[in-house]
Design a protein around this motif. Structure first.
Motif, PDB file in Angstrom:
ATOM      1  N   LYS A 323      16.279   0.518   7.182  1.00 45.65           N
ATOM      2  CA  LYS A 323      15.367   0.361   6.052  1.00 45.65           C
ATOM      3  C   LYS A 323      14.067  -0.308   6.484  1.00 45.65           C
ATOM      4  N   LYS A 324      14.188  -1.374   7.282  1.00 45.31           N
ATOM      5  CA  LYS A 324      12.984  -2.082   7.735  1.00 45.31           C
ATOM      6  C   LYS A 324      12.126  -1.183   8.629  1.00 45.31           C
ATOM      7  N   ALA A 325      12.799  -0.435   9.493  1.00 51.61           N
ATOM      8  CA  ALA A 325      12.044   0.458  10.375  1.00 51.61           C
ATOM      9  C   ALA A 325      11.363   1.561   9.573  1.00 51.61           C
ATOM     10  N   PHE A 326      12.015   2.047   8.508  1.00 49.59           N
ATOM     11  CA  PHE A 326      11.388   3.069   7.668  1.00 49.59           C
ATOM     12  C   PHE A 326      10.165   2.506   6.956  1.00 49.59           C
ATOM     13  N   GLN A 327      10.271   1.258   6.514  1.00 50.96           N
ATOM     14  CA  GLN A 327       9.104   0.635   5.877  1.00 50.96           C
ATOM     15  C   GLN A 327       7.964   0.443   6.868  1.00 50.96           C
ATOM     16  N   LYS A 328       8.293   0.129   8.124  1.00 53.18           N
ATOM     17  CA  LYS A 328       7.245   0.032   9.144  1.00 53.18           C
ATOM     18  C   LYS A 328       6.613   1.395   9.414  1.00 53.18           C
ATOM     19  N   LEU A 329       7.433   2.438   9.368  1.00 58.48           N
ATOM     20  CA  LEU A 329       6.915   3.769   9.630  1.00 58.48           C
ATOM     21  C   LEU A 329       5.912   4.197   8.562  1.00 58.48           C
ATOM     22  N   ILE A 330       6.252   3.995   7.289  1.00 60.68           N
ATOM     23  CA  ILE A 330       5.339   4.421   6.226  1.00 60.68           C
ATOM     24  C   ILE A 330       4.152   3.481   6.094  1.00 60.68           C
ATOM     25  N   ALA A 331       4.196   2.322   6.793  1.00 63.60           N
ATOM     26  CA  ALA A 331       3.048   1.410   6.793  1.00 63.60           C
ATOM     27  C   ALA A 331       2.030   1.765   7.869  1.00 63.60           C
ATOM     28  N   VAL A 332       2.381   2.657   8.780  1.00 64.01           N
ATOM     29  CA  VAL A 332       1.439   3.058   9.829  1.00 64.01           C
ATOM     30  C   VAL A 332       0.299   3.841   9.189  1.00 64.01           C
ATOM     31  N   PRO A 333      -0.947   3.435   9.391  1.00 63.20           N
ATOM     32  CA  PRO A 333      -2.061   4.162   8.757  1.00 63.20           C
ATOM     33  C   PRO A 333      -2.227   5.554   9.349  1.00 63.20           C
ATOM     34  N   CYS A 334      -2.433   6.497   8.465  1.00 68.87           N
ATOM     35  CA  CYS A 334      -2.631   7.878   8.917  1.00 68.87           C
ATOM     36  C   CYS A 334      -4.032   8.102   9.469  1.00 68.87           C
ATOM     37  N   ALA A 374       2.466  13.321  10.473  1.00 68.73           N
ATOM     38  CA  ALA A 374       2.925  12.131   9.759  1.00 68.73           C
ATOM     39  C   ALA A 374       3.926  12.491   8.677  1.00 68.73           C
ATOM     40  N   GLU A 375       3.637  13.543   7.921  1.00 66.38           N
ATOM     41  CA  GLU A 375       4.567  13.957   6.868  1.00 66.38           C
ATOM     42  C   GLU A 375       5.898  14.425   7.445  1.00 66.38           C
ATOM     43  N   GLU A 376       5.843  15.101   8.574  1.00 70.86           N
ATOM     44  CA  GLU A 376       7.090  15.579   9.184  1.00 70.86           C
ATOM     45  C   GLU A 376       7.949  14.416   9.660  1.00 70.86           C
ATOM     46  N   TYR A 377       7.320  13.416  10.292  1.00 69.10           N
ATOM     47  CA  TYR A 377       8.083  12.245  10.742  1.00 69.10           C
ATOM     48  C   TYR A 377       8.730  11.527   9.559  1.00 69.10           C
ATOM     49  N   ILE A 378       7.981  11.338   8.482  1.00 73.02           N
ATOM     50  CA  ILE A 378       8.503  10.582   7.343  1.00 73.02           C
ATOM     51  C   ILE A 378       9.607  11.372   6.644  1.00 73.02           C
ATOM     52  N   MET A 379       9.397  12.669   6.435  1.00 75.34           N
ATOM     53  CA  MET A 379      10.416  13.475   5.767  1.00 75.34           C
ATOM     54  C   MET A 379      11.692  13.554   6.598  1.00 75.34           C
ATOM     55  N   THR A 380      11.550  13.729   7.907  1.00 78.70           N
ATOM     56  CA  THR A 380      12.734  13.810   8.766  1.00 78.70           C
ATOM     57  C   THR A 380      13.486  12.494   8.780  1.00 78.70           C
ATOM     58  N   ALA A 381      12.746  11.371   8.854  1.00 81.52           N
ATOM     59  CA  ALA A 381      13.395  10.056   8.848  1.00 81.52           C
ATOM     60  C   ALA A 381      14.131   9.822   7.534  1.00 81.52           C
ATOM     61  N   ALA A 382      13.505  10.225   6.417  1.00 84.72           N
ATOM     62  CA  ALA A 382      14.168  10.037   5.124  1.00 84.72           C
ATOM     63  C   ALA A 382      15.439  10.874   5.026  1.00 84.72           C
ATOM     64  N   LYS A 383      15.376  12.119   5.460  1.00 80.78           N
ATOM     65  CA  LYS A 383      16.573  12.963   5.420  1.00 80.78           C
ATOM     66  C   LYS A 383      17.671  12.428   6.336  1.00 80.78           C
ATOM     67  N   LEU A 384      17.266  11.768   7.417  1.00 81.06           N
ATOM     68  CA  LEU A 384      18.254  11.246   8.365  1.00 81.06           C
ATOM     69  C   LEU A 384      18.971  10.017   7.829  1.00 81.06           C
ATOM     70  N   ILE A 385      18.223   9.079   7.260  1.00 85.31           N
ATOM     71  CA  ILE A 385      18.833   7.783   6.887  1.00 85.31           C
ATOM     72  C   ILE A 385      19.348   7.767   5.452  1.00 85.31           C
ATOM     73  N   ALA A 386      18.896   8.706   4.601  1.00 84.02           N
ATOM     74  CA  ALA A 386      19.298   8.658   3.188  1.00 84.02           C
ATOM     75  C   ALA A 386      20.811   8.707   2.998  1.00 84.02           C
ATOM     76  N   PRO A 387      21.559   9.539   3.726  1.00 88.12           N
ATOM     77  CA  PRO A 387      23.014   9.572   3.482  1.00 88.12           C
ATOM     78  C   PRO A 387      23.772   8.343   3.973  1.00 88.12           C
ATOM     79  N   VAL A 388      23.146   7.468   4.773  1.00 85.94           N
ATOM     80  CA  VAL A 388      23.920   6.382   5.393  1.00 85.94           C
ATOM     81  C   VAL A 388      23.472   5.003   4.955  1.00 85.94           C
ATOM     82  N   ILE A 389      22.286   4.862   4.385  1.00 89.40           N
ATOM     83  CA  ILE A 389      21.816   3.509   4.067  1.00 89.40           C
ATOM     84  C   ILE A 389      22.393   3.003   2.749  1.00 89.40           C
ATOM     85  N   GLU A 390      22.939   3.915   1.942  1.00 89.09           N
ATOM     86  CA  GLU A 390      23.538   3.517   0.667  1.00 89.09           C
ATOM     87  C   GLU A 390      24.912   4.148   0.537  1.00 89.09           C
ATOM     88  N   THR A 391      25.521   3.942  -0.617  1.00 91.77           N
ATOM     89  CA  THR A 391      26.883   4.446  -0.819  1.00 91.77           C
ATOM     90  C   THR A 391      26.933   5.963  -0.875  1.00 91.77           C
TER      91      THR A 391
END
Length: 797
Positions: A323-334, A374-391
């Motif tokens: 989660k923290k790494a994802f927040q750092k990723l979306i904080a990177v200025p485009c 940038a959009e590809e990195y963020i979308m891929t990261a979200a699809k990767l971590i979404a099934p595991v970071i929560e229930t």
């Protein structure tokens, strides 16, 4: 007192004022440029000029004037004033402080005007170079080495790696000759040239995959202390070890290079640390990789490093850090203000044209690529971590959506929602997918169009064409320029059979986006349905120019040429198709069929055999191969294929009859007889089997011949009765016609007359399963068929 009195001269005496035009050589201004003493006085403004000798002795001006400022200063001032006094020598003097072009003392003396000095004649010839000198040879050799290095680099940039390596090697050989020549004359070495030659040679070795030679060349540079920047090349050595999957050595050389690069080169150090992190990922040392990536994100965050950091935390299963790494990723200025930059501040047509012109320049393309990355990195990261970071993955997607909404990538939130619905589709949870997509019906037009397009496609897959058409209409209304929505609308109309109207929607989709391959492919299929073959071919050829290795497109082109009656062109495209899918048995069998139609049996056999090798259950291929071996008199080989066909279709007696026929053709009558007996037990009503049993037993002199003849008569009579019942014909007429067509039972088989069964024989009664016999059928087999009356129970159940 009279000594100072002068009487007036006579008319024939000299003029009283004669001699006043004569002057002391001290006042000669024409030779001042050549007067050393005067030039020294003018430069230093002090000193005394030595007394000069009068041109005409006896004049009062021959004595120097005594002033308090000194003789030199007075002379200079006086002479400067005298320069502007006119002289009566016939030559006009310039009245300016700067001498005009062409007015020199030579011109004053009557010299002709020649400002360019043409009267001096041509310049002397240049001194010829001594080409035999050692210095000149060295200079020419250096020039040749530089040219070879440049040619090597140009060849590499053009993609000709082999030529680039040859030029680099030749440059290395000439450079070694140059070093030896310098040693002979004790000339200093050209280290820059040596460095460039060795570096280029190492790069060309690496480009050609000759990693050992490249490493040796790099070692020569690195170990030479005279090359001050050679330590940086350890990065290149680390890259080579990384390609060789020698990750420990790659990390070692990356760290050595990092130690030798000063801290002022911040960007280079960050890239080396990225390489170190990637090498750690390759070795599975995710903790060490995380250390490198975290350091980079604290110093100079970038999208690639942030994505790699998420991958590392995902590998070790740390959900909180993900989660923290994802927040750092979306904080990177485009660093791309694409939407605001190209918005016109007014309605000025000139400004609008200018903005449209610069949208597609190289800078605009680079901005679009950066934003897309940038959009590809963020979308891929979200699809990767979404099934595991929560229930559940739905809750994880919701967390990612909320995080993205608070960042500069807020427009990606809707895309994540749609991706959530797509994930439901992959999990076969159609209800949840529908509910998720229906949430977008109240959003803005673009999002609504995307959601409706997905809903239309979903209903189309479920064959609910009415719902698919409704949502396709909604998608088109929301965004008329959405090519996917128009394509789905065309698909729903295509499914109803209205091909003309479907083609209109596909054309409109292509008008909005000429790169919409789905619309172009479907348009080609529509033209095939409309029998507009030429237009269909044009569509698929255009599609082939976009998708060079699409198996579906190549198949369609080959099929169209086959429809057009051009088998040679069809074969050409099928050959291209098998280069893309070399193991497709259907394509191979189609090639075999085309070659067979063209009469090329050898090529047909090759492709049929390849098709059989990859898919040994295709009955058509098996039948062709068996018939091919029979035609070429290799009946033993045909038995293998017909036995396999009999295993695949055990209820069809045709293939077992083929096996028996092959034994008979090869002269193995005993095995043929045994096979016919097996067939008769499984299919007792097969007339052809009984005929061959009768003939074989007759030729071999066996006692069972009478038994098989009786059974043959019974089966023929049974068949005739069935035909009479089905057609209503007369019993006697059909029996006489059938008996006349049969050969006599006493006729020898294959000894005098060769009567073969057709390889494509099909029983008129069709495939028969083994059926239980009734009591009437048993009696009919035991008694004489001629005296037995057949009842209704002899008909097939």
């Amino acid at each position: 007192m009279m000594q100072n009195v002068h009487l007036a001269p006579d008319a024939d005496e000299d003029d009283l004022y004669s001699g006043y035009n004569d002057y002391n050589p001290t006042f000669d201004t024409e030779d001042l440029e050549n007067d050393v003493a005067f030039q020294q006085v003018a430069r230093t403004s002090h000193g005394r000029r030595p007394p000069g000798t009068a041109k005409i002795p006896g004049t009062p001006a021959s004595r120097p004037l005594a002033t308090g400022f000194g003789v030199g200063f007075c002379s200079v001032v006086f002479l400067m004033k005298m320069r502007y006094l006119p002289k009566n020598d016939g030559v006009a003097r310039p009245m300016t402080a700067v001498r005009a072009a062409g007015y020199t003392k030579a011109a004053m003396r009557g010299s002709p005007f020649d400002p360019l000095g043409q009267r001096r004649g041509p310049a002397p010839p240049l001194e010829a170079k001594n080409v035999d000198s050692a210095e000149e040879k060295i200079r020419q050799l250096e020039k040749k080495v530089n040219e070879l290095v440049e040619e090597s680099c140009i060849a590499n940039s053009c993609g000709d790696l082999k030529l680039a390596l040859e030029k680099a090697r030749e440059a290395g050989r000439k450079e070694r000759v140059l070093v030896r020549q310098r040693e002979q004359i004790a000339s200093p070495e050209n280290l820059d040239l040596t460095y460039s030659v060795l570096l280029n040679l190492a790069c060309q070795y690496a480009a050609n995959g000759m990693y050992a030679e490249a490493l040796n060349s790099y070692q020569v540079i690195v170990k030479n202390k005279l090359f001050t920047s050679g330590g940086r090349l350890k990065v290149n050595m680390g890259n080579i070890y990384l390609k060789q999957r020698n990750y420990s050595k790659a990390i070692k050389f990356y760290r050595m290079a990092l130690d030798q690069i000063p801290s002022v080169h911040k960007e280079m150090r960050i890239k080396i640390m990225e390489n170190i992190g990637v090498a750690f990922i390759k070795t599975g040392q995710y903790t060490d990789a995380i250390s490198s990536f975290e350091l980079i994100m604290s110093m100079s965050p970038n999208l690639k490093t942030g994505f790699n950091l998420i991958l590392c935390y995902f590998a070790i299963g740390n959900c909180e850090q993900m989660k923290k790494a994802f927040q750092k990723l979306i904080a990177v200025p485009c660093e791309v203000d694409y939407d605001d930059k190209y918005v016109s501040p007014n309605d000025d047509p000139h400004t609008n044209l200018l903005i449209e012109a610069i949208k597609n320049d190289s800078l605009g393309q680079m901005e679009r690529e950066r934003k897309s990355m940038a959009e590809e990195y963020i979308m891929t990261a979200a699809k990767l971590i979404a099934p595991v970071i929560e229930t559940s993955f739905a809750v994880g997607y919701d967390w990612c959506v909320e995080a993205v909404k608070t960042s500069q990538y807020v427009e990606l939130a809707n895309d994540l929602e749609i991706n959530k619905a797509t994930t439901y589709l992959r999990q076969q949870d159609f209800n949840q997918a529908l509910e998720t997509l229906k949430m977008f019906e109240q959003k803005d037009s673009n999002v609504k169009s995307a959601a409706a397009t997905n809903l239309s496609f979903l209903y189309y897959l479920e064959n609910e064409l009415a719902q698919a058409a409704n949502y396709a209409d909604l998608a088109v209304i929301s965004d008329r320029y959405n090519p996917a929505a128009l394509t789905n609308k065309g698909n729903t109309i295509f499914a109803k059979g209205d091909y003309e109207k479907a083609a209109e929607f596909y054309k409109e989709a292509l008008g909005n986006d000429s790169s919409c391959t789905e619309a172009l492919y479907n348009l080609g299929l529509t033209y095939k349905k409309l029998n507009r073959i030429d237009e269909a071919l044009d569509c698929f050829l255009k599609l082939h120019a976009i998708l060079r290795n699409s198996a579906q497109v190549l198949h369609q082109i080959a099929n169209i040429y086959e429809i057009m009656g051009d088998p040679n062109r069809a074969i050409e495209w099928l050959l291209q198709l098998i280069s893309v899918v070399p193991t497709d048995p259907h394509v191979l069998s189609k090639l075999g069929k085309l070659y067979d139609n063209e009469g090329d049996k050898s090529q047909a056999f090759h492709y049929y055999y390849e098709s059989y090798r990859y898919f040994p259950s295709n009955i058509e291929v098996i039948e062709w191969l068996g018939a091919y071996y029979i035609d070429t008199q290799f009946c033993e080989k045909a038995i293998e294929y017909f036995e396999r066909a009999a295993l695949i279709l055990p209820t069809q007696e045709k293939w077992q009859l083929m096996v028996a026929s092959c034994y008979r053709r090869s002269g193995n009558y005993q095995k043929a007889l045994e096979k016919y007996k097996v067939i008769h037990r499984k299919f007792p009503e097969n007339i052809e089997c009984l005929r061959f049993l009768v003939h074989l037993c007759t030729d071999m002199g066996m006692k069972e011949v009478q038994e098989y003849m009786t059974k043959l008569k019974k089966v023929e009579k049974l068949k005739e009765i069935r035909e009479q019942v089905s057609s209503g014909g007369t019993k006697g007429e059909r029996l006489n016609a059938r008996l006349k067509a049969f050969p006599e039972t006493s006729e020898p088989y294959e000894s005098s007359v060769c009567k073969e069964i057709d390889v494509s024989y099909i029983d008129p009664l069709g495939p028969q399963a083994e059926r239980p016999k009734t009591a009437a059928r048993k009696r009919a087999e035991e008694d004489d068929f001629a005296d037995e009356e057949l009842g209704e129970d002899m008909l097939p159940e």
